[in-house]
Design a protein around this motif. Structure first.
Motif, short mmCIF file in Angstrom:
data_model
loop_
_atom_site.label_atom_id
_atom_site.label_comp_id
_atom_site.label_asym_id
_atom_site.label_seq_id
_atom_site.Cartn_x
_atom_site.Cartn_y
_atom_site.Cartn_z
N ALA A 195 0.84 -1.21 0.00
CA ALA A 195 0.00 0.00 0.00
C ALA A 195 0.87 1.25 0.00
CB ALA A 195 -0.93 0.00 1.21
N GLY A 196 2.16 1.08 -0.22
CA GLY A 196 3.05 2.24 -0.31
C GLY A 196 3.64 2.59 1.04
N ALA A 197 4.22 3.78 1.09
CA ALA A 197 4.88 4.21 2.32
C ALA A 197 3.86 4.35 3.44
CB ALA A 197 5.56 5.56 2.07
N ASP A 198 4.32 4.22 4.67
CA ASP A 198 3.45 4.41 5.83
C ASP A 198 3.13 5.91 5.94
OD1 ASP A 198 2.27 4.69 8.24
OD2 ASP A 198 3.82 3.65 9.40
N ILE A 199 1.86 6.23 5.73
CA ILE A 199 1.48 7.66 5.68
C ILE A 199 1.76 8.35 7.02
CG2 ILE A 199 -0.46 9.26 5.27
CD1 ILE A 199 -1.64 7.04 3.44
N PHE B 254 5.11 10.23 7.41
CA PHE B 254 5.47 11.50 6.78
C PHE B 254 5.57 12.64 7.79
CE2 PHE B 254 3.75 9.38 2.91
CZ PHE B 254 4.94 9.33 2.23
N ILE C 53 15.32 9.49 5.15
CA ILE C 53 15.18 8.18 4.50
C ILE C 53 14.47 8.40 3.18
CG2 ILE C 53 14.25 5.84 4.70
CD1 ILE C 53 14.15 6.20 7.68
N GLY D 22 4.54 4.20 -3.21
CA GLY D 22 5.91 3.69 -3.18
C GLY D 22 5.97 2.22 -3.59
N GLU E 70 6.07 2.18 -7.21
CA GLU E 70 7.37 2.72 -7.65
C GLU E 70 8.47 1.66 -7.55
OE1 GLU E 70 7.58 7.36 -6.86
OE2 GLU E 70 6.80 6.31 -5.11
N PRO F 247 -1.45 7.06 -5.65
CA PRO F 247 -2.42 7.96 -5.02
C PRO F 247 -1.80 9.05 -4.16
CG PRO F 247 -2.31 5.89 -3.82
CD PRO F 247 -1.31 5.79 -4.93
N GLU F 248 -0.49 9.26 -4.26
CA GLU F 248 0.16 10.27 -3.42
C GLU F 248 -0.53 11.62 -3.49
OE1 GLU F 248 1.69 8.03 -5.25
OE2 GLU F 248 3.58 7.40 -4.37
N PHE G 54 -7.36 11.47 5.63
CA PHE G 54 -7.26 10.03 5.32
C PHE G 54 -7.54 9.19 6.59
CE2 PHE G 54 -4.79 6.09 5.28
CZ PHE G 54 -5.16 5.52 4.07
N PHE G 55 -6.86 9.55 7.67
CA PHE G 55 -7.01 8.77 8.90
C PHE G 55 -8.35 9.06 9.59
CE2 PHE G 55 -2.35 8.56 8.37
CZ PHE G 55 -2.24 7.19 8.27
N ARG H 193 -11.13 6.95 8.22
CA ARG H 193 -11.11 5.57 8.68
C ARG H 193 -11.51 5.47 10.15
NH1 ARG H 193 -8.89 6.38 4.30
NH2 ARG H 193 -8.76 4.74 2.74
N LYS I 80 -15.05 3.36 12.57
CA LYS I 80 -14.87 2.27 13.54
C LYS I 80 -15.87 2.48 14.65
CE LYS I 80 -10.31 0.95 12.56
NZ LYS I 80 -9.10 1.67 12.35
C1 LIG Z 1 11.04 4.94 3.29
C2 LIG Z 1 10.84 6.30 2.69
C3 LIG Z 1 9.60 6.38 1.90
C4 LIG Z 1 9.50 7.62 1.02
C5 LIG Z 1 8.50 7.34 -0.02
C6 LIG Z 1 8.13 8.45 -0.89
C7 LIG Z 1 7.15 8.09 -1.95
C8 LIG Z 1 6.07 7.20 -1.56
C9 LIG Z 1 4.93 7.68 -1.10
C10 LIG Z 1 3.82 6.79 -0.75
O1 LIG Z 1 3.81 5.62 -0.97
S1 LIG Z 1 2.51 7.57 -0.01
C11 LIG Z 1 1.34 6.28 0.28
C12 LIG Z 1 0.61 5.91 -0.94
N1 LIG Z 1 -0.39 4.93 -0.64
C13 LIG Z 1 -1.64 5.24 -0.37
O2 LIG Z 1 -2.03 6.40 -0.40
C14 LIG Z 1 -2.55 4.09 -0.05
C15 LIG Z 1 -3.53 4.46 1.00
N2 LIG Z 1 -4.34 3.34 1.38
C16 LIG Z 1 -5.43 2.94 0.69
O3 LIG Z 1 -5.73 3.43 -0.37
C17 LIG Z 1 -6.28 1.88 1.31
O4 LIG Z 1 -6.05 1.89 2.69
C18 LIG Z 1 -5.97 0.45 0.76
C19 LIG Z 1 -4.52 0.12 0.81
C20 LIG Z 1 -6.50 0.36 -0.70
C21 LIG Z 1 -6.76 -0.60 1.60
O5 LIG Z 1 -8.12 -0.21 1.65
P1 LIG Z 1 -9.14 -1.01 2.62
O6 LIG Z 1 -10.47 -0.37 2.43
O7 LIG Z 1 -8.99 -2.45 2.40
O8 LIG Z 1 -8.63 -0.73 4.10
P2 LIG Z 1 -8.43 0.62 4.90
O9 LIG Z 1 -9.41 0.68 5.99
O10 LIG Z 1 -8.35 1.78 3.97
O11 LIG Z 1 -6.97 0.42 5.48
C22 LIG Z 1 -6.69 -0.59 6.46
C23 LIG Z 1 -5.74 -0.04 7.49
O12 LIG Z 1 -4.49 0.23 6.86
C24 LIG Z 1 -4.11 1.59 7.08
N3 LIG Z 1 -3.36 2.03 5.89
C25 LIG Z 1 -3.64 1.79 4.61
N4 LIG Z 1 -2.69 2.30 3.82
C26 LIG Z 1 -1.80 2.88 4.63
C27 LIG Z 1 -0.58 3.58 4.40
N5 LIG Z 1 -0.08 3.76 3.16
N6 LIG Z 1 0.08 4.05 5.46
C28 LIG Z 1 -0.37 3.87 6.72
N7 LIG Z 1 -1.53 3.19 7.01
C29 LIG Z 1 -2.22 2.72 5.96
C30 LIG Z 1 -5.45 2.32 7.25
O13 LIG Z 1 -5.24 3.52 7.92
C31 LIG Z 1 -6.22 1.31 8.05
O14 LIG Z 1 -5.71 1.39 9.37
P3 LIG Z 1 -6.63 1.20 10.62
O15 LIG Z 1 -7.70 2.22 10.46
O16 LIG Z 1 -7.17 -0.19 10.52
O17 LIG Z 1 -5.76 1.45 11.79
#
Ligand SMILES: CCCCCCC/C=C/C(=O)SCCNC(=O)CCNC(=O)[C@H](O)C(C)(C)COP(=O)(O)OP(=O)(O)OC[C@H]1O[C@@H](n2cnc3c(N)ncnc32)[C@H](O)[C@@H]1OP(=O)(O)O
Length: 667
Positions: A16-20, A23, A31, A58, A61, A80-81, A233-234, A237, A241
């Motif tokens: 699902a990419g980087a841990d949001i 940031f 990093i 990420g 990527e 989706p960034e 975003f958070f 979600r 709950k």
């Molecule tokens: C090491 C250095 C890194 C630098 C990187 C720079 C470039 C990269 C940037 C990125 O990658 S930014 C992140 C991009 N990704 C996203 O935006 C994805 C976001 N998530 C979603 O779209 C959805 O959550 C999902 C993955 C499609 C899953 O959807 P679903 O409906 O099945 O579940 P949710 O209720 O949405 O999520 C479950 C649970 O997971 C948490 N979560 C999901 N994605 C992330 C994330 N990327 N970071 C942190 N947490 C995430 C979400 O908050 C839920 O948590 P809880 O509510 O259950 O605690």
């Protein structure tokens, strides 16, 4: 001895990419993912990304740094960034255009849309688990063989070494694309910076493009907009709950049947939304003529929705009477599990209907009302099962808008609340549970906002000036354009008196036959009845002057700051009262309601988050200033809870609720 490397995820998901959350964490500083992606790409051994479930941000990527990508038929991929206020900062803005071309890459990166695989019908079904990655409208190069040809040189597989595919009219294409991106952004910064990063890929070598991407990424990373979008975003979600210690729940299965009562605008959207969610539904009307009109309208909406879907009408199956039935026979009520009433907004009528429902429906059936303001307890009092009565406030158009405001009454049981929340989930809506009061949370906050807008006209402003300020802030539509769209005769309780200043302007416009778009005239003039293009109306300007003269109101120039602050701060002020009364269980709830139901710009995080960024002391000071200047105007006297938070030193938003002594026992 390693021949090749395969990168895959766990539990059916690639990444699902980087841990949001990271940031905003200081640990994250320094990093970067880009150099790791480059390292993967430079590998002398072939690296394959095996994508199952999601590959986002990420995660995708990383896949772009691999030499081969293979994907499960149900994989979903995207960058989706932009939706969290960032850009793909791990070299994705430079690699994706090299792989799929500039138009497709720009579309993915500036909108953040998540794509499903489109499998060409000719492909053999035998390789269902792992298919070459294929995205719509994408260059054939994107489809890779799943077998690694032995000894094949890896050079041509490294995306960073490929040129960006040329377009015959690249410059013109980019200028048009920028106009489109800006238009859709409504003041959000990330889409335009995403555009700039992709543009850099078309103009500069890979390494320079990466440097530009990093610069732009850092601008976004430290922006308030990214913080607001990540908060949203958070928050979205978190509000969904909803649990009770007893674990109350209710499942919507295929055997469950729902009934929607009333086929006006709201009822039609609700039925469409239930059919889209594949829930068997009976649509009930009291009168055959209305039923036929409603049926026609629902069928039209469903045909349109089906056209948007891949397999269209077949998937929705709405011609099947087992899935959608229209009737005027109240006897059908005996068999349904849940009723959504969407009749005209009138307490006497609703009570009569709920009395009837309570007599006819089976004992276990839940009774939901789609009121937007009326007292749930009073409606429930007409039944013998108030514990199964709940408000489900849909937003128009109900098959499009994401919000479902769920209102519990004095007697509503936890199971009933859980049921409504489950309904929201099945409908792919955001369910937010709130308490019962006039207008609930959303409309109650809207009243002072709409009121201030009209008072500003009395004092010297014009509809177009007020709308412009609100639209510049990021709302898609200002209060007067919205009022014309909804119809001025649709009761806006902004006209209620309660012993305070009251503006009869909306009523006076109605008396002049100006009901908004439907009559071609309202706060604006339109090209014809039903027209959509709002033009300032000289008639209205002179009407306002006469009105001010009659009431001896001294016209003054009202600047943009005052327009914005009086409209938004009065809305926020009401939000503090709502929190203090326990109508909403936290500021995040109000923010999610406003983002998903009222068009509040997401990059400003919702009204309460916005308040926290402006600073509570500033909001309090401004409310004090305006209420002293206009002591008769309701909605400007600062909320006691706001004053308390300021007195406590302006604590962060997540601590606000701890300053209230009265916990909400239902939530
Ligand atoms: C090491 C250095 C890194 C630098 C990187 C720079 C470039 C990269 C940037 C990125 O990658 S930014 C992140 C991009 N990704 C996203 O935006 C994805 C976001 N998530 C979603 O779209 C959805 O959550 C999902 C993955 C499609 C899953 O959807 P679903 O409906 O099945 O579940 P949710 O209720 O949405 O999520 C479950 C649970 O997971 C948490 N979560 C999901 N994605 C992330 C994330 N990327 N970071 C942190 N947490 C995430 C979400 O908050 C839920 O948590 P809880 O509510 O259950 O605690």
């Amino acid at each position: 001895s390693v021949k090749a490397v395969m990168i895959c995820g766990e539990n059916g998901k690639f990444s699902a990419g980087a841990d949001i959350k990271g940031f905003s964490s200081p640990k994250r500083r320094g990093i970067a993912l880009g150099p790791i992606v480059s390292l993967i790409e430079r590998s002398e051994k072939p690296v394959v990304a095996a994508i199952e479930g999601v590959a986002l941000g990420g995660g995708l990527e990383v896949a772009l740094g691999c030499h081969y990508r293979i994907a499960h038929v149900k994989a979903r991929m995207g960058l989706p960034e932009v939706t969290i206020g960032l850009l793909p900062g791990a070299e994705g803005t430079q690699r994706l255009p090299r792989l799929v071309g500039v138009p497709a890459a720009l579309d993915m990166i500036t909108t953040g849309k998540v794509l499903c695989l489109v499998i060409p019908p000719a492909w053999p079904k035998t390789h269902e688990f792992l298919l070459p990655m294929y995205l719509p409208d994408v260059d054939a190069l994107f489809c890779n063989s799943i077998f690694l040809p032995p000894g094949q040189p890896l050079g041509p597989r490294r995306l960073s070494l490929k040129p960006v595919p040329k377009l015959p009219n690249m410059e013109a294409f980019l200028s048009e694309a920028l106009v489109k991106v800006k238009k859709q952004a409504h003041g959000c910064l990330a889409p335009e910076l995403c555009f700039q990063a992709v543009k850099a890929a078309t103009e500069q070598p890979f390494a320079d493009g990466v440097r530009r991407e990093q610069e732009l990424f850092n601008v976004l990373l430290t922006s308030g907009q990214a913080q607001a979008l990540q908060y949203a975003f958070f928050a979205e979600r978190a509000v969904q709950k909803w649990t009770t210690p007893s674990g109350a729940s209710w499942k919507i299965s295929d055997s469950v049947s729902l009934l929607s009562l009333g086929l006006g605008t709201m009822g039609r959207g609700i039925v469409t939304s239930l059919v889209k969610a594949k829930i068997p539904v009976v649509a009930l009307e009291q009168d055959l003529e209305y039923l036929n009109m409603g049926r026609k309208a629902v069928m039209f909406l469903l045909e349109r929705e089906a056209m948007k879907m891949e397999q269209g009408a077949q998937t929705l199956d709405f011609h099947n009477p087992a899935r959608l039935q229209f009737t005027v026979d109240f006897d059908v009520l005996r068999d349904v599990d849940l009723v959504i009433e969407a009749v005209f907004e009138n307490m006497a009528l609703k009570k009569e209907i709920f009395h009837k429902l309570s007599r006819i429906c089976k004992p276990g059936a839940f009774l939901c009302t789609n009121t937007s303001a009326l007292n749930i307890n009073e409606i429930a009092s007409a039944t013998s099962r108030p514990q199964q009565v709940i408000g489900t406030h849909f937003f128009s158009p109900a098959h499009v808008m994401k919000l479902l405001e769920i209102i519990y009454g004095h007697h509503t049981s936890p199971t009933t609340i859980a049921t409504a929340m489950q309904l929201a989930k099945v409908l792919k809506k955001v369910g937010v549970v709130v308490g019962n009061c006039f207008g609930f949370a959303g409309n109650r906050m809207m009243f002072p906002y709409a009121q201030q807008a009209v008072f500003l006209l009395e004092e010297g402003s014009r509809p177009e000036a007020v709308d412009q300020v609100i639209e510049d802030f990021g709302f898609r539509i200002g209060p007067f354009r919205m009022s014309d769209l909804a119809g001025l005769d649709v009761g806006t309780p902004a006209r209620q008196r309660h012993g305070h200043r009251y503006s009869p302007l909306p009523d006076l416009l109605c008396e002049n036959g100006r009901f908004g778009q439907k009559t071609g005239k309202g706060w604006y003039q339109y090209e014809k009845a039903g027209g959509r293009t709002a033009k300032p109306d000289p008639w209205l300007h002179s009407f306002l002057s006469q009105y001010r003269d009659t009431h001896r109101i001294k016209t003054r120039f009202i600047d943009q700051e005052e327009i914005l602050e009086r409209c938004l701060f009065s809305l926020i002020n009401e939000g503090f009262d709502i929190l203090a009364e326990g109508i909403a269980s936290g500021p995040e709830h109000l923010d999610v309601i406003y983002i998903n139901g009222y068009g509040w710009p997401k990059h400003r995080g919702g009204p309460m988050f916005y308040a926290s960024t402006v600073g509570l002391s500033r909001i309090l000071a401004k409310l004090q200033k305006y209420s002293e200047a206009h002591p008769d105007v309701p909605g400007l006297q600062p909320s006691a809870f706001l004053k308390k938070l300021v007195a406590m030193g302006n604590p962060p938003l997540k601590e606000w609720m701890s300053y209230l002594s009265r916990p909400n026992n239902k939530l």
